[in-house]
Design a protein around this motif. Structure first.
Motif, PDB file in Angstrom:
ATOM      1  N   PRO A   1      -0.029 -29.645   4.819  1.00 25.57           N
ATOM      2  CA  PRO A   1      -0.050 -30.810   5.918  1.00 25.57           C
ATOM      3  C   PRO A   1       1.314 -31.716   5.308  1.00 25.57           C
ATOM      4  O   PRO A   1       1.559 -32.215   6.277  1.00 25.57           O
ATOM      5  CB  PRO A   1      -1.165 -31.626   5.333  1.00 25.57           C
ATOM      6  N   ILE A   2       1.823 -31.508   4.094  1.00 27.42           N
ATOM      7  CA  ILE A   2       3.072 -32.273   3.859  1.00 27.42           C
ATOM      8  C   ILE A   2       4.361 -31.523   4.395  1.00 27.42           C
ATOM      9  O   ILE A   2       5.211 -32.222   4.820  1.00 27.42           O
ATOM     10  CB  ILE A   2       2.993 -32.172   2.249  1.00 27.42           C
ATOM     11  N   LEU A   3       4.417 -30.251   4.131  1.00 27.31           N
ATOM     12  CA  LEU A   3       5.640 -29.814   4.635  1.00 27.31           C
ATOM     13  C   LEU A   3       5.661 -28.579   5.851  1.00 27.31           C
ATOM     14  O   LEU A   3       6.682 -28.276   5.989  1.00 27.31           O
ATOM     15  CB  LEU A   3       6.203 -28.761   3.249  1.00 27.31           C
ATOM     16  N   GLY A   4       4.428 -28.309   5.957  1.00 29.25           N
ATOM     17  CA  GLY A   4       4.209 -27.101   6.956  1.00 29.25           C
ATOM     18  C   GLY A   4       4.569 -27.662   8.408  1.00 29.25           C
ATOM     19  O   GLY A   4       4.714 -29.081   8.645  1.00 29.25           O
ATOM     20  N   GLY A   5       4.533 -26.596   9.480  1.00 28.66           N
ATOM     21  CA  GLY A   5       4.569 -27.069  10.747  1.00 28.66           C
ATOM     22  C   GLY A   5       6.146 -26.968  11.135  1.00 28.66           C
ATOM     23  O   GLY A   5       6.496 -26.778  12.282  1.00 28.66           O
ATOM     24  N   THR A   6       6.864 -26.681  10.428  1.00 26.54           N
ATOM     25  CA  THR A   6       8.486 -26.667  10.611  1.00 26.54           C
ATOM     26  C   THR A   6       8.632 -25.000  11.009  1.00 26.54           C
ATOM     27  O   THR A   6       8.064 -24.301  10.435  1.00 26.54           O
ATOM     28  CB  THR A   6       9.211 -27.149   9.672  1.00 26.54           C
ATOM     29  N   ALA A   7       9.904 -24.890  11.745  1.00 27.08           N
ATOM     30  CA  ALA A   7      10.393 -23.551  11.877  1.00 27.08           C
ATOM     31  C   ALA A   7      10.610 -22.698  10.622  1.00 27.08           C
ATOM     32  O   ALA A   7      10.147 -21.560  10.391  1.00 27.08           O
ATOM     33  CB  ALA A   7      11.399 -23.354  12.699  1.00 27.08           C
ATOM     34  N   LEU A   8      11.109 -23.513   9.669  1.00 22.63           N
ATOM     35  CA  LEU A   8      11.673 -23.007   8.391  1.00 22.63           C
ATOM     36  C   LEU A   8      10.283 -22.532   7.676  1.00 22.63           C
ATOM     37  O   LEU A   8      10.287 -21.251   7.054  1.00 22.63           O
ATOM     38  CB  LEU A   8      12.473 -24.038   7.664  1.00 22.63           C
TER      39      LEU A   8
ATOM     40  N   VAL B   1      11.146 -32.387  -7.908  1.00 22.33           N
ATOM     41  CA  VAL B   1      11.842 -33.629  -8.249  1.00 22.33           C
ATOM     42  C   VAL B   1      12.703 -34.056  -7.180  1.00 22.33           C
ATOM     43  O   VAL B   1      12.591 -35.336  -6.855  1.00 22.33           O
ATOM     44  CB  VAL B   1      12.744 -33.404  -9.416  1.00 22.33           C
ATOM     45  N   LEU B   2      13.192 -33.089  -6.486  1.00 15.52           N
ATOM     46  CA  LEU B   2      13.916 -33.486  -5.399  1.00 15.52           C
ATOM     47  C   LEU B   2      13.060 -34.331  -4.198  1.00 15.52           C
ATOM     48  O   LEU B   2      13.438 -35.234  -3.712  1.00 15.52           O
ATOM     49  CB  LEU B   2      14.802 -32.221  -4.892  1.00 15.52           C
ATOM     50  N   MET B   3      11.971 -33.508  -3.986  1.00 13.60           N
ATOM     51  CA  MET B   3      10.920 -34.045  -3.081  1.00 13.60           C
ATOM     52  C   MET B   3      10.448 -35.651  -3.381  1.00 13.60           C
ATOM     53  O   MET B   3      10.328 -36.276  -2.470  1.00 13.60           O
ATOM     54  CB  MET B   3       9.665 -33.185  -2.940  1.00 13.60           C
ATOM     55  N   ALA B   4      10.313 -35.700  -4.489  1.00 13.36           N
ATOM     56  CA  ALA B   4       9.526 -36.829  -5.091  1.00 13.36           C
ATOM     57  C   ALA B   4      10.955 -38.009  -4.862  1.00 13.36           C
ATOM     58  O   ALA B   4      10.496 -38.964  -4.481  1.00 13.36           O
ATOM     59  CB  ALA B   4       9.072 -36.717  -6.503  1.00 13.36           C
ATOM     60  N   GLY B   5      11.990 -37.399  -5.119  1.00 13.62           N
ATOM     61  CA  GLY B   5      13.020 -38.369  -4.838  1.00 13.62           C
ATOM     62  C   GLY B   5      13.231 -38.983  -3.391  1.00 13.62           C
ATOM     63  O   GLY B   5      13.496 -40.109  -3.188  1.00 13.62           O
TER      64      GLY B   5
ATOM     65  N   SER C   1       5.053 -37.555   4.858  1.00 10.54           N
ATOM     66  CA  SER C   1       5.331 -36.261   5.477  1.00 10.54           C
ATOM     67  C   SER C   1       6.645 -36.007   6.553  1.00 10.54           C
ATOM     68  O   SER C   1       7.367 -35.107   6.464  1.00 10.54           O
ATOM     69  CB  SER C   1       3.963 -35.361   6.023  1.00 10.54           C
ATOM     70  N   ASP C   2       6.512 -36.969   7.226  1.00  6.13           N
ATOM     71  CA  ASP C   2       7.398 -37.023   8.352  1.00  6.13           C
ATOM     72  C   ASP C   2       8.985 -37.103   7.953  1.00  6.13           C
ATOM     73  O   ASP C   2       9.999 -36.580   8.424  1.00  6.13           O
ATOM     74  CB  ASP C   2       7.115 -37.877   9.599  1.00  6.13           C
ATOM     75  N   LEU C   3       9.068 -37.992   6.922  1.00  8.68           N
ATOM     76  CA  LEU C   3      10.131 -38.379   6.239  1.00  8.68           C
ATOM     77  C   LEU C   3      10.873 -37.272   5.379  1.00  8.68           C
ATOM     78  O   LEU C   3      11.758 -37.074   5.553  1.00  8.68           O
ATOM     79  CB  LEU C   3       9.905 -39.663   5.342  1.00  8.68           C
ATOM     80  N   LEU C   4       9.658 -36.593   4.847  1.00  6.39           N
ATOM     81  CA  LEU C   4      10.458 -35.348   3.996  1.00  6.39           C
ATOM     82  C   LEU C   4      10.882 -34.311   4.929  1.00  6.39           C
ATOM     83  O   LEU C   4      11.852 -33.571   4.814  1.00  6.39           O
ATOM     84  CB  LEU C   4       9.308 -34.688   3.229  1.00  6.39           C
ATOM     85  N   LYS C   5      10.063 -34.075   6.019  1.00  6.76           N
ATOM     86  CA  LYS C   5      10.549 -32.840   7.072  1.00  6.76           C
ATOM     87  C   LYS C   5      11.922 -33.460   7.757  1.00  6.76           C
ATOM     88  O   LYS C   5      12.596 -32.597   8.061  1.00  6.76           O
ATOM     89  CB  LYS C   5       9.334 -32.553   7.911  1.00  6.76           C
ATOM     90  N   ALA C   6      12.161 -34.750   7.795  1.00  9.08           N
ATOM     91  CA  ALA C   6      13.323 -34.913   8.598  1.00  9.08           C
ATOM     92  C   ALA C   6      14.300 -35.149   7.718  1.00  9.08           C
ATOM     93  O   ALA C   6      15.575 -35.463   7.952  1.00  9.08           O
ATOM     94  CB  ALA C   6      13.111 -36.344   9.313  1.00  9.08           C
ATOM     95  N   ASN C   7      14.217 -34.994   6.373  1.00  9.27           N
ATOM     96  CA  ASN C   7      15.378 -35.397   5.485  1.00  9.27           C
ATOM     97  C   ASN C   7      16.485 -34.146   5.523  1.00  9.27           C
ATOM     98  O   ASN C   7      15.768 -33.090   5.519  1.00  9.27           O
ATOM     99  CB  ASN C   7      14.933 -35.565   3.966  1.00  9.27           C
ATOM    100  N   ALA C   8      17.612 -34.423   5.114  1.00 13.86           N
ATOM    101  CA  ALA C   8      18.529 -33.233   4.989  1.00 13.86           C
ATOM    102  C   ALA C   8      18.256 -32.470   3.942  1.00 13.86           C
ATOM    103  O   ALA C   8      18.654 -31.390   3.884  1.00 13.86           O
ATOM    104  CB  ALA C   8      19.898 -33.761   5.032  1.00 13.86           C
ATOM    105  N   HIS C   9      17.561 -33.034   2.903  1.00 15.24           N
ATOM    106  CA  HIS C   9      17.401 -31.880   1.582  1.00 15.24           C
ATOM    107  C   HIS C   9      16.210 -31.122   1.876  1.00 15.24           C
ATOM    108  O   HIS C   9      15.611 -30.617   0.848  1.00 15.24           O
ATOM    109  CB  HIS C   9      17.218 -32.959   0.357  1.00 15.24           C
ATOM    110  N   TYR C  10      15.415 -31.300   2.868  1.00 14.29           N
ATOM    111  CA  TYR C  10      14.272 -30.655   3.285  1.00 14.29           C
ATOM    112  C   TYR C  10      14.392 -29.024   2.915  1.00 14.29           C
ATOM    113  O   TYR C  10      13.662 -28.220   2.498  1.00 14.29           O
ATOM    114  CB  TYR C  10      13.847 -30.623   4.559  1.00 14.29           C
ATOM    115  N   VAL C  11      15.588 -28.537   3.558  1.00 18.91           N
ATOM    116  CA  VAL C  11      15.997 -27.116   3.560  1.00 18.91           C
ATOM    117  C   VAL C  11      16.341 -26.715   2.021  1.00 18.91           C
ATOM    118  O   VAL C  11      16.483 -25.594   1.699  1.00 18.91           O
ATOM    119  CB  VAL C  11      17.278 -26.871   4.366  1.00 18.91           C
TER     120      VAL C  11
END
Length: 731
Positions: A244-251, A161-165, A179-189
Motif C-alpha cells: 500500500p505504501i510503494l505499490g501500484g506503480t509500473a516500476l 533511510v532514503l525513504m524515511a528522509g 504514500s503519494d509523496l513517496l511515489k512522486a519523489n524523484a528518489h523513488y527509483v
C-alpha cells in the motif's frame, strides 16, 4: 534416560509456550480483525526521535499465527526427532530465538525495529543452517545464506533511510500517509529497488535463490520451519506490508512480476536436477515463493487474496512434507528417490499421501481453493502478458505435482524390480505434527469460511471462499494442470535425464565462458603495470561521475579575489612548484622531500583556517611518511623517470574530476547544526574547552578506541615484519 527426559521436557515446554502464544494471539483476533490495532513502543535513541515500536494488526496477526502455530508443531516433532547425542539444548535455544525474531519482524511498526529483527532472523538462521558445523557443507551453506541475505538487508537499510528522509518519519503508519509523496519523489527509483533487493534476497528470488537449496544442510525440522513458513516468507511479508505504501506503480509491478516469473521458471527447472527429496522440496519452495511475488506484483485485490491463501496452503503442506522427509531419513535411512520405495503402509503413509494430495492441489484440500483463486487472478488480470504467465504457473504447478508424488506417495509403492514390502515403523508422536498439518489442510478445504475472517481485513473485497465455484475457467486450468502433472509423473525419468544432461552442458559452457572472461580481465588488469591499473580506475571514475556533475546542487559559488591573501598565493605557488619537482626529478630522495613539502603546505593551510590540531596531525603523519620512505629508498634501484603524455593526461583528468566534485559539494548550503551542538555542549557536558579533543575522547570515544586498536594491530604487524630476516621468511 535423564538426558532423554530433559531433552523431551524442554521440547514439550517450548511447544507449549508456542501454543500458548498462538492461543493468546487467537484470543485477540476478534478485536484485531474488527479493526482494532494493538500498539506497544519503547524509547530507543530518543535523542534521534527513534523507538522500538510494535503493532498487531490483521497482517501481522496473520503471520504471527502461522509462525507460532507451526512453531509449536515443530517443537513437538523435535522431542522425537533429535537424539540425545546431538546438541539438543543449543538447537532448541537457537530455534526459539529465531521464532522470537520472526515475531518481532512481523510486529515491527517502524523501519529500525523491522531492520533489527530482519537481521536477527538472518543471524539465527545462520546458526541453524550451520548447526552440524563439523560438516564443511553445512558451514559453507550457512555462510552463503548469511552473506546473501545480510547484504540484501544492508541494501534494504539504505533504502529505508532514503525513504524515511523523503517521508520525514521511520514509522510505517506515517509512511502509509505519505504514500503519494513517496511515489512522486524523484528518489523513488532509487530507494524502491534497494528495498526490493532486501525482500528478494530473503525470499530467494532470482538471482538470489541459490542460498535456499544450500540451506538444506540444516537439520530437517529447521528446514521445515525456516523454509516453509517463516524466514523465506519474511520477504513476502515485507512486500505485502509495503504494497500500500510503494505499490501500484509500473516500476513496482514490472519488477515484482518479472522477478517472480523468472524465479518460478528457475525453481521448476531445478526440480528436475536433484534426486534428494529435501532438495526437491527446496526447489519447489523457490517456485512457490516466485508465485507469491508475482501475485503481489499483479496488485489486484483478488491477486492479494490469492497470495494470502497460498501462503496458508503452502505453509501447511510444505512444513508437513519437510517433516515427512525427516521421518524417512530417521526411520528408513535415506532421502534419495531411488532408495525410497516399497515400504509397507503405516501411520506415516497416511500423512504422506494427504500432504502429497494437498501439494498437488486436489479437491477437497485447501490448496485446491487457493489454486483456483490464483488462476482466477491471472484470468482477470489487466496485464497483457497475463495469459503467458498463467501458462508458466500451470506448468510449474504440474511439476509441483510430480514433487508431491515423489515425496509423499512413491516411497510406499511397489516396484517391478522388488515386489517385497519393506518394514516401516514410526511412533505416533513422530508422525503427529505432519499428520496434524495434513488434516488442517483438509479441514480448511472443507470449511474454508473459517479463514475468511482473517483474510477480509487485508483485502478491499470480501473473500469468496468456496470449495466449489462451478465450471469456471480456473477449474479447466486446474484440469489442464492435472493432465500435465500426470504426464510429467509418468515420464519423470526421461525428464530427469534430459534436464540433468542439459544442466551439465549449460553448467560446463557457463563455467567455460566465465573462465574465459575472467582470464581476459585478469590478463589485462592483474598482470599489467600499476600505471595501467591506475588508468582503468581513473577512467572508470570519470565515466561514472562526469554525467552527474552539475545536477547535485542548485547554488552558486561567488569567489572574490580581494579576499585572497598573499600568504595563500604563496602557499599555492609552493604546492605547484613541489608538484612539478615531483614529476620531473630523477632523484627519489628529492621526490620524497617534495611530497613531504606538499604535506607541510597543507598543514599550514589548516593552521591558517583555524585547525591547529589537524595541522599537528598532518605534520606528524608527513614526518613519519618521509622517514619510512627514505629508509626504504636504499633498497630500490636507480630511478629513470621519463615524461609520459598519458600519465599527464590521467593526472589532469583526476585533478579536474576531484575539483569538480568539491565544487559541486560546495554548492550545497552548509548546515551548522552538528557543529553548533558540539560547540554548545563541549564544556557543559564534557567539561572540555578543546572541542576537537572532546569529540574524539567523549562524544566519539568508541570510534577513537576502534581506530587506536586498528593502528596498534597494524604496528604489531609491522614490527613482526621487521623482525623477519631476508631469505628466512616463515608463515
Amino acid at each position: 534416560m535423564n538426558k532423554l527426559f530433559f531433552h523431551q521436557l524442554c521440547g514439550w515446554l517450548l511447544a507449549l509456550l508456542s501454543a500458548t502464544i498462538f492461543a493468546c494471539l487467537f484470543q485477540s483476533a476478534s478485536g484485531v480483525l474488527a479493526g482494532k490495532t494493538i500498539f506497544w513502543s519503547h524509547e530507543f535513541l530518543s535523542s534521534l526521535g527513534l523507538s522500538l515500536s510494535f503493532k498487531l494488526d490483521a497482517l501481522s496477526l496473520f503471520f504471527c499465527l502461522i509462525i507460532t502455530g507451526i512453531g509449536a508443531l515443530v517443537f513437538q516433532y523435535l522431542t522425537q526427532y533429535l537424539s540425545v547425542k546431538e546438541a539438543v539444548f543449543r538447537f532448541y535455544t537457537i530455534l526459539f530465538l529465531f521464532m522470537v525474531s520472526m515475531l518481532g519482524l512481523v510486529l515491527a511498526n517502524d523501519l529500525i525495529s523491522l531492520f533489527i529483527f530482519w537481521e536477527l532472523t538472518g543471524i539465527t538462521s545462520f546458526f541453524l543452517i550451520g548447526f552440524n558445523h563439523e560438516e564443511e557443507k553445512a558451514r559453507k551453506a550457512a555462510l552463503k545464506a548469511l552473506i546473501i541475505t545480510g547484504l540484501g538487508g544492508l541494501f534494504m537499510l539504505v533504502g529505508f533511510v532514503l525513504m524515511a528522509g523523503v517521508a520525514g518519519s521511520y514509522y510505517i503508519p506515517d509512511l502509509l500517509k505519505a504514500s503519494d509523496l513517496l511515489k512522486a519523489n524523484a528518489h523513488y527509483v532509487i530507494f524502491l529497488p534497494l528495498i526490493l533487493l532486501g525482500a528478494f534476497s530473503k525470499s530467494a528470488q532470482f538471482p538470489f535463490h541459490s542460498w535456499l537449496p544450500g540451506a538444506m544442510a540444516a537439520p530437517t525440522p529447521a528446514s521445515a520451519y525456516l523454509h516453509s513458513a517463516t524466514m523465506v516468507k519474511a520477504g513476502v511479508y515485507l512486500l505485502l506490508r509495503f504494497s500500500p505504501i510503494l505499490g501500484g506503480t509500473a516500476l513496482w509491478q514490472e519488477t515484482l512480476v518479472s522477478a517472480g516469473i523468472l524465479t518460478v521458471l528457475v525453481g521448476s527447472y531445478n526440480s528436475f536436477k536433484s534426486t534428494d527429496l529435501k532438495m526437491l522440496l527446496a526447489h519447489s519452495t523457490v517456485t512457490s515463493l516466485g508465485l507469491m511475488v508475482v501475485l503481489i506484483g499483479l496488485g489486484s485485490s483478488l491477486a492479494i487474496q490469492a497470495c494470502l491463501l497460498f501462503i496458508i496452503a503452502h505453509a501447511l503442506y510444505k512444513a508437513g512434507l519437510f517433516l515427512q522427509v525427516g521421518i524417512y531419513a530417521k526411520k528408513f535411512g535415506s532421502r534419495e528417490i531411488n532408495k525410497l520405495h516399497g515400504y509397507r503402509p503405516s501411520m506415516v503413509t497416511i500423512s504422506g499421501v494427504l500432504l502429497a494430495l494437498a501439494m498437488a492441489g486436489f479437491i477437497p484440500f485447501f490448496s485446491f481453493i487457493s489454486k483456483e483463486i490464483v488462476y482466477e487472478s491471472f484470468f482477470k488480470s489487466p496485464f497483457a502478458s497475463a495469459p503467458t504467465y498463467l501458462f508458466i504457473v500451470i506448468v510449474a504447478n504440474a511439476i509441483m505435482m510430480m514433487v508431491a508424488f515423489l515425496v509423499g506417495i512413491r516411497p510406499f509403492l511397489r516396484t517391478s524390480k522388488n515386489r517385497k514390502r519393506k518394514k516401516a515403523t514410526s511412533s505416533f508422536l513422530l508422525c503427529f505434527s505432519p499428520l496434524v498439518l495434513s488434516l488442517l489442510g483438509l479441514y480448511f478445504g472443507i470449511k474454508p469460511k473459517a479463514l475468511s475472517g482473517f483474510i477480509d481485513p487485508m483485502i478491499s473485497d470480501s473473500a469468496k471462499l468456496y470449495l466449489w465455484h462451478g465450471l469456471t475457467p480456473a477449474l479447466f486450468a486446474s484440469a489442464f494442470t492435472y493432465l500435465i502433472g500426470g504426464f510429467v509423473i509418468y515420464k519423470r525419468n526421461a525428464f530427469f535425464q534430459f534436464f540433468q544432461a542439459c544442466g551439465d552442458v549449460c553448467f560446463k559452457k557457463t563455467i567455460a565462458a566465465f573462465s574465459q572472461a575472467t582470464s581476459f580481465v585478469v590478463s589485462r588488469v592483474q598482470y599489467s603495470s600499476p600505471s595501467a591499473q591506475l588508468y582503468a580506475v581513473v577512467f572508470a571514475l570519470v565515466i561514472l561521475i562526469y554525467p552527474l556533475l552539475g545536477s547535485w546542487g542548485d547554488g552558486k559559488i561567488v569567489i572574490s579575489l580581494s579576499e585572497i591573501g598573499g600568504y595563500q598565493v604563496t602557499l599555492v605557488g609552493l604546492l605547484i612548484t613541489m608538484a612539478v619537482v615531483m614529476v620531473s626529478s630523477q632523484s627519489r630522495f628529492l621526490i620524497v622531500a617534495a611530497l613531504g613539502g606538499i604535506g607541510v603546505c597543507i598543514a599550514l593551510m589548516f593552521m591558517i583556517f583555524g585547525a591547529p590540531d589537524l595541522a599537528l596531525t598532518q605534520v606528524m603523519v608527513e614526518a613519519l611518511s618521509v622517514i619510512i620512505s627514505l629508509l626504504m629508498l636504499k633498497h630500490l634501484p636507480l630511478l629513470r623517470q621519463q615524461f609520459r603524455v598519458m600519465d599527464a593526461v590521467v593526472a589532469i583528468m583526476f585533478g579536474v574530476i576531484v575539483s569538480s566534485i568539491v565544487y559541486e559539494i560546495l554548492k550545497f548550503p552548509i548546515d551548522l547544526m552538528v557543529s553548533d551542538f558540539y560547540l554548545n555542549n563541549s564544556y557543559l557536558k564534557a567539561y572540555g574547552r578543546n572541542v576537537v579533543n572532546v569529540i574524539l575522547v567523549d562524544f566519539r570515544g568508541f570510534d577513537t578506541l576502534g581506530e587506536s586498536l586498528v593502528v596498534g594491530i597494524a604496528a604489531l604487524a609491522g614490527y613482526n615484519l621487521l623482525k623477519v630476516k631476508p631469505g628466512k621468511a616463515t608463515l
